[in-house]
Design an enzyme around this catalytic site. Sequence first.
Site, PDB file in Angstrom:
ATOM      1  N   LEU A 166     -30.851   6.099 -24.668  1.00  0.00           N
ATOM      2  CA  LEU A 166     -32.119   6.212 -24.844  1.00  0.00           C
ATOM      3  C   LEU A 166     -32.991   6.281 -23.625  1.00  0.00           C
ATOM      4  O   LEU A 166     -32.586   5.810 -22.627  1.00  0.00           O
ATOM      5  CB  LEU A 166     -32.480   4.383 -25.362  1.00  0.00           C
ATOM      6  CG  LEU A 166     -32.037   4.240 -26.815  1.00  0.00           C
ATOM      7  CD1 LEU A 166     -32.258   2.805 -27.108  1.00  0.00           C
ATOM      8  CD2 LEU A 166     -32.370   5.300 -28.089  1.00  0.00           C
ATOM      9  N   ASP A 167     -34.044   7.005 -23.583  1.00  0.00           N
ATOM     10  CA  ASP A 167     -35.020   7.223 -22.414  1.00  0.00           C
ATOM     11  C   ASP A 167     -35.307   5.954 -21.764  1.00  0.00           C
ATOM     12  O   ASP A 167     -35.308   4.828 -22.843  1.00  0.00           O
ATOM     13  CB  ASP A 167     -36.148   7.986 -22.814  1.00  0.00           C
ATOM     14  CG  ASP A 167     -35.839   9.270 -23.647  1.00  0.00           C
ATOM     15  OD1 ASP A 167     -34.832   9.829 -23.405  1.00  0.00           O
ATOM     16  OD2 ASP A 167     -37.010   9.700 -24.439  1.00  0.00           O
ATOM     17  N   ARG A 168     -35.503   6.083 -20.856  1.00  0.00           N
ATOM     18  CA  ARG A 168     -36.267   4.840 -19.763  1.00  0.00           C
ATOM     19  C   ARG A 168     -37.171   4.035 -20.673  1.00  0.00           C
ATOM     20  O   ARG A 168     -37.114   2.830 -20.925  1.00  0.00           O
ATOM     21  CB  ARG A 168     -36.736   4.999 -18.594  1.00  0.00           C
ATOM     22  CG  ARG A 168     -37.094   4.011 -17.820  1.00  0.00           C
ATOM     23  CD  ARG A 168     -37.036   4.096 -16.344  1.00  0.00           C
ATOM     24  NE  ARG A 168     -38.195   4.758 -15.980  1.00  0.00           N
ATOM     25  CZ  ARG A 168     -39.099   4.329 -15.451  1.00  0.00           C
ATOM     26  NH1 ARG A 168     -39.252   3.104 -15.054  1.00  0.00           N
ATOM     27  NH2 ARG A 168     -40.127   5.208 -14.806  1.00  0.00           N
ATOM     28  N   ARG A 184     -39.363  12.464 -28.990  1.00  0.00           N
ATOM     29  CA  ARG A 184     -40.696  12.899 -28.141  1.00  0.00           C
ATOM     30  C   ARG A 184     -41.097  14.209 -28.307  1.00  0.00           C
ATOM     31  O   ARG A 184     -42.306  14.767 -28.535  1.00  0.00           O
ATOM     32  CB  ARG A 184     -40.637  12.473 -26.832  1.00  0.00           C
ATOM     33  CG  ARG A 184     -40.355  10.972 -26.603  1.00  0.00           C
ATOM     34  CD  ARG A 184     -40.009  10.829 -25.227  1.00  0.00           C
ATOM     35  NE  ARG A 184     -39.499   9.396 -25.056  1.00  0.00           N
ATOM     36  CZ  ARG A 184     -40.512   8.213 -25.044  1.00  0.00           C
ATOM     37  NH1 ARG A 184     -41.773   8.437 -25.094  1.00  0.00           N
ATOM     38  NH2 ARG A 184     -39.884   6.882 -25.081  1.00  0.00           N
TER      39      ARG A 184
END
Length: 247
Positions: A96-98, A184
Amino acid sequence: MISRFGLGSRTDARKWIGAGRIAVNGTVIRTPDHWVAVDRDTVTLDGKPLRARERTYRLLYKPGGYLTTYKDPEGRPTVYDLIGDVEEFVFPVGRLDRDTSGLLILTNDAELAERLTNPGYKVPKTYLVKTAAVLGEEAIEQLRRGVTLSDGPTLPAVVHRLRNSASSTFLEIVITEGRNRQVRRMIEAVGSRVRKLVRTAIGPVRIGDLQIGAHRRLTGREVQQLRLAARAGGRSRTVVARNDDPD
Ligand code: URA
């Protein structure tokens, strides 16, 4: 496969096999795909028995601000700061992205992890999205049909508009791939940006009422459901042939 016995990665296992260091029931094996029954066969590395390691599965509610990595050269917090009390070494299933929060599975089961992340198995991942602008119906339809990203078109997605506020749309989106920053980039492809992104489910396993930052063991039933979800998807599409997990 030998990597089920722990003690190193698949890459290590391949090297050891290539070097003739691994024997199954006393016979040196030469192929990494050699079938091993974890409960019956005796596997040795340099003559020393390997014991099958116990597989373990955790579900973490990752907060935003944490990296899905083991160590960050810049010293930023990572998901391992949140699971410091887990004794066994586990690795994250995908990333998962930050800034993304939500459900992250950590395990030492490389085989299941591969199935959950390989798009060929089509395991659905569900996200809640808050966009930076209100999306029109055409944008939602585009997301459903698939949009073209710099690394190619996306597969169709299941998209539900949950509600609009004055300046945002709240969506649930279900994708079966897991490309880098995919949600995103999909939202950018239809002319907006993500304000907030939360993963709420992988296949049938949901984040439920776990507190943010907390983690728990997956139940046996959840692990079973994940295996089934990966198998069901794998059957519907041709993927690289691999042995089925007999456990
Ligand atoms: N899609 C993204 O854009 N980010 C994530 O962290 C997961 C899916």
